[in-house]
Design a protein around this motif. Sequence first.
Motif, mmCIF file in Angstrom:
data_model
loop_
_atom_site.group_PDB
_atom_site.id
_atom_site.type_symbol
_atom_site.label_atom_id
_atom_site.label_comp_id
_atom_site.label_asym_id
_atom_site.label_seq_id
_atom_site.Cartn_x
_atom_site.Cartn_y
_atom_site.Cartn_z
ATOM 1 N N MET A 309 -12.755 3.883 76.790
ATOM 2 C CA MET A 309 -12.055 2.609 76.618
ATOM 3 C C MET A 309 -11.667 2.019 77.979
ATOM 4 S SD MET A 309 -8.944 1.921 73.958
ATOM 5 C CE MET A 309 -7.865 3.191 74.634
ATOM 6 N N ARG A 310 -11.745 0.685 78.062
ATOM 7 C CA ARG A 310 -11.343 -0.005 79.282
ATOM 8 C C ARG A 310 -10.568 -1.270 78.898
ATOM 9 N NH1 ARG A 310 -17.505 -1.945 80.853
ATOM 10 N NH2 ARG A 310 -17.523 -3.880 79.630
ATOM 11 N N PRO A 311 -9.755 -1.806 79.814
ATOM 12 C CA PRO A 311 -8.991 -3.021 79.498
ATOM 13 C C PRO A 311 -9.904 -4.146 79.009
ATOM 14 C CG PRO A 311 -8.175 -2.044 81.518
ATOM 15 C CD PRO A 311 -9.408 -1.271 81.151
ATOM 16 N N GLY A 312 -9.456 -4.806 77.961
ATOM 17 C CA GLY A 312 -10.249 -5.864 77.318
ATOM 18 C C GLY A 312 -10.883 -5.400 76.027
ATOM 19 N N ASP A 313 -11.073 -4.085 75.880
ATOM 20 C CA ASP A 313 -11.604 -3.555 74.621
ATOM 21 C C ASP A 313 -10.589 -3.774 73.506
ATOM 22 O OD1 ASP A 313 -13.907 -2.748 75.857
ATOM 23 O OD2 ASP A 313 -13.352 -0.637 76.013
ATOM 24 N N LEU A 314 -11.080 -3.819 72.278
ATOM 25 C CA LEU A 314 -10.214 -4.056 71.124
ATOM 26 C C LEU A 314 -9.987 -2.756 70.362
ATOM 27 C CD1 LEU A 314 -11.762 -7.402 69.807
ATOM 28 C CD2 LEU A 314 -10.056 -7.044 71.618
ATOM 29 N N ILE A 315 -8.739 -2.495 70.025
ATOM 30 C CA ILE A 315 -8.381 -1.310 69.255
ATOM 31 C C ILE A 315 -8.140 -1.756 67.813
ATOM 32 C CG2 ILE A 315 -6.850 0.674 69.042
ATOM 33 C CD1 ILE A 315 -6.030 0.215 71.963
ATOM 34 N N ILE A 316 -8.839 -1.130 66.892
ATOM 35 C CA ILE A 316 -8.725 -1.471 65.475
ATOM 36 C C ILE A 316 -7.842 -0.424 64.797
ATOM 37 C CG2 ILE A 316 -9.996 -1.996 63.358
ATOM 38 C CD1 ILE A 316 -10.731 -3.834 65.702
ATOM 39 N N ALA A 346 2.834 -3.168 73.555
ATOM 40 C CA ALA A 346 3.302 -1.958 72.876
ATOM 41 C C ALA A 346 2.380 -0.798 73.235
ATOM 42 C CB ALA A 346 3.336 -2.175 71.362
ATOM 43 N N GLY A 347 2.788 0.397 72.826
ATOM 44 C CA GLY A 347 1.943 1.562 73.045
ATOM 45 C C GLY A 347 0.673 1.463 72.223
ATOM 46 N N ALA A 348 -0.462 1.760 72.836
ATOM 47 C CA ALA A 348 -1.743 1.634 72.134
ATOM 48 C C ALA A 348 -1.841 2.597 70.956
ATOM 49 C CB ALA A 348 -2.904 1.879 73.102
ATOM 50 N N GLY A 349 -1.085 3.698 71.010
ATOM 51 C CA GLY A 349 -1.140 4.672 69.925
ATOM 52 C C GLY A 349 0.027 4.596 68.967
ATOM 53 N N SER A 350 0.725 3.474 68.959
ATOM 54 C CA SER A 350 1.922 3.356 68.123
ATOM 55 C C SER A 350 1.609 3.077 66.658
ATOM 56 C CB SER A 350 2.840 2.262 68.677
ATOM 57 O OG SER A 350 2.163 1.021 68.759
ATOM 58 N N MET A 351 0.340 2.880 66.332
ATOM 59 C CA MET A 351 -0.107 2.715 64.949
ATOM 60 C C MET A 351 -1.342 3.585 64.760
ATOM 61 S SD MET A 351 0.264 -1.422 64.417
ATOM 62 C CE MET A 351 -0.497 -1.787 66.000
ATOM 63 N N PRO A 352 -1.707 3.879 63.510
ATOM 64 C CA PRO A 352 -2.891 4.716 63.264
ATOM 65 C C PRO A 352 -4.178 4.011 63.729
ATOM 66 C CG PRO A 352 -1.495 4.572 61.309
ATOM 67 C CD PRO A 352 -0.996 3.561 62.255
ATOM 68 N N ILE A 353 -4.859 4.605 64.710
ATOM 69 C CA ILE A 353 -6.061 4.007 65.292
ATOM 70 C C ILE A 353 -7.286 4.365 64.462
ATOM 71 C CG2 ILE A 353 -7.593 3.975 67.294
ATOM 72 C CD1 ILE A 353 -5.153 4.488 69.053
ATOM 73 N N LEU A 354 -8.062 3.336 64.102
ATOM 74 C CA LEU A 354 -9.327 3.552 63.418
ATOM 75 C C LEU A 354 -10.455 3.745 64.439
ATOM 76 C CD1 LEU A 354 -11.043 3.581 60.818
ATOM 77 C CD2 LEU A 354 -11.187 1.084 60.989
ATOM 78 N N GLY A 355 -10.448 2.939 65.476
ATOM 79 C CA GLY A 355 -11.485 3.048 66.499
ATOM 80 C C GLY A 355 -11.379 1.925 67.523
ATOM 81 N N VAL A 356 -12.350 1.903 68.433
ATOM 82 C CA VAL A 356 -12.346 0.945 69.537
ATOM 83 C C VAL A 356 -13.697 0.214 69.564
ATOM 84 C CG1 VAL A 356 -12.119 0.649 72.039
ATOM 85 C CG2 VAL A 356 -10.813 2.437 70.862
ATOM 86 N N VAL A 357 -13.659 -1.098 69.830
ATOM 87 C CA VAL A 357 -14.894 -1.886 69.943
ATOM 88 C C VAL A 357 -14.881 -2.664 71.246
ATOM 89 C CG1 VAL A 357 -15.317 -2.074 67.458
ATOM 90 C CG2 VAL A 357 -13.901 -3.802 68.607
ATOM 91 N N ARG A 358 -16.077 -3.004 71.735
ATOM 92 C CA ARG A 358 -16.204 -3.701 73.011
ATOM 93 C C ARG A 358 -16.936 -5.024 72.814
ATOM 94 N NH1 ARG A 358 -17.802 0.042 77.687
ATOM 95 N NH2 ARG A 358 -15.540 0.420 77.449
ATOM 96 N N PRO A 359 -16.236 -6.144 73.027
ATOM 97 C CA PRO A 359 -16.890 -7.451 72.833
ATOM 98 C C PRO A 359 -17.998 -7.747 73.829
ATOM 99 C CG PRO A 359 -14.500 -7.640 72.656
ATOM 100 C CD PRO A 359 -14.789 -6.271 73.185
ATOM 101 N N ASP A 360 -17.890 -7.244 75.077
ATOM 102 C CA ASP A 360 -18.905 -7.572 76.075
ATOM 103 C C ASP A 360 -19.813 -6.384 76.378
ATOM 104 O OD1 ASP A 360 -16.893 -6.122 77.319
ATOM 105 O OD2 ASP A 360 -17.097 -7.166 79.243
ATOM 106 N N ALA A 361 -20.088 -5.593 75.351
ATOM 107 C CA ALA A 361 -20.971 -4.427 75.554
ATOM 108 C C ALA A 361 -22.356 -4.904 75.941
ATOM 109 C CB ALA A 361 -21.032 -3.594 74.282
#
Length: 361
Positions: A309-316, A346-361
Amino acid sequence: MGPSKCGILTTAVTVVYTVSVLAAPNVTFASPAPAPAPPPSASASSSLPQRTDLKAVREQLRQLYHDAAVATEAYNAAEEASEKQCARIVALAKENIKLQEKLAYLKGQAGAAARAQYRTGGLPPEAQLVLSDDPEMFLDSTATLYQGERATQGVIGEIARAQKELERNARVASAQWQKLEAQRKAKAAAEKLITRQIATAEKLESKLEKEEKERLAKLDREAELMAQTAWLNSGIVKDIKGQASEAGERAVRFAMAQLGKPYVWGAEGPDSYDCSGLTSQAWAAAGRSIVRTSQEQWNRLKRIDMKDMRPGDLIIYFKDATHVSMYIGDGMMVHAPRPGRAVTVAGAGSMPILGVVRPDA
């Protein structure tokens, strides 16, 4: 909510559509398909707690706002589909205007050919040769006549093709309008459900005393901190070393510039946002158009291992992908949380994380 982009566009194109599409002959239009029924929600109709059990209140509020988020995603999906449907209808209307103009021109050509034949009395070429004072000139004109006949037949063929194309477009447009009507009804159903869920949550919160609201907010912070601490203690952040791309940096800057703006369901800025409205607009500002809803962002964008994961990625978040945030680095994210709150970090892990996606992959 204010009028949608599609609603304004649809109003503008209706007259064009009626004139240029519905005028095509022999085309019937079916009744619109019924809109899908809104999903049932037990929490919306559940009674308020008889006593102030704040943990129970917190759980009920969580469920109410989650159900509102589900309905918001349905609303956003229907809105996005409606906009695409409107664009198709506009394109069809424009195409049909051109076809109507072409048809009028072709009919004019055919009429001119018919008038020319009338002026010759409709005589066959052999008779015209016998009656002609200048046979050589007649033979030259006969070649021209044959060319004209072939051209006339071509015009008639083009007229038939243009009429068929108009009829086909009318059938396609009829189907597009039926879909648009179904999407309108789906949006209305989702809007009704969202409004009911939020109203129930607000009614529940309004029954709390000031002190109880403060304790409830403290419970929320404690739960988020506990989840974030567990996520950090997993060691995952130590493995996250990705650097933001140029587009990712632009997206993060845009999202951070929205801090403090209120969450409003269905909103895409510039004064308010919902969760996926914020992420989609941040990436639009970075030059990358992405799908509107968190569920479609999960389904259609490239999935990334969390360690990459890198800044700009979306956490679902959540199993049904009903919330999305943007990772900003150092284990933190920016998001539009829920009704009654504002865009925040907020903390990135403060909710149940399903996964991460990258818009500019």
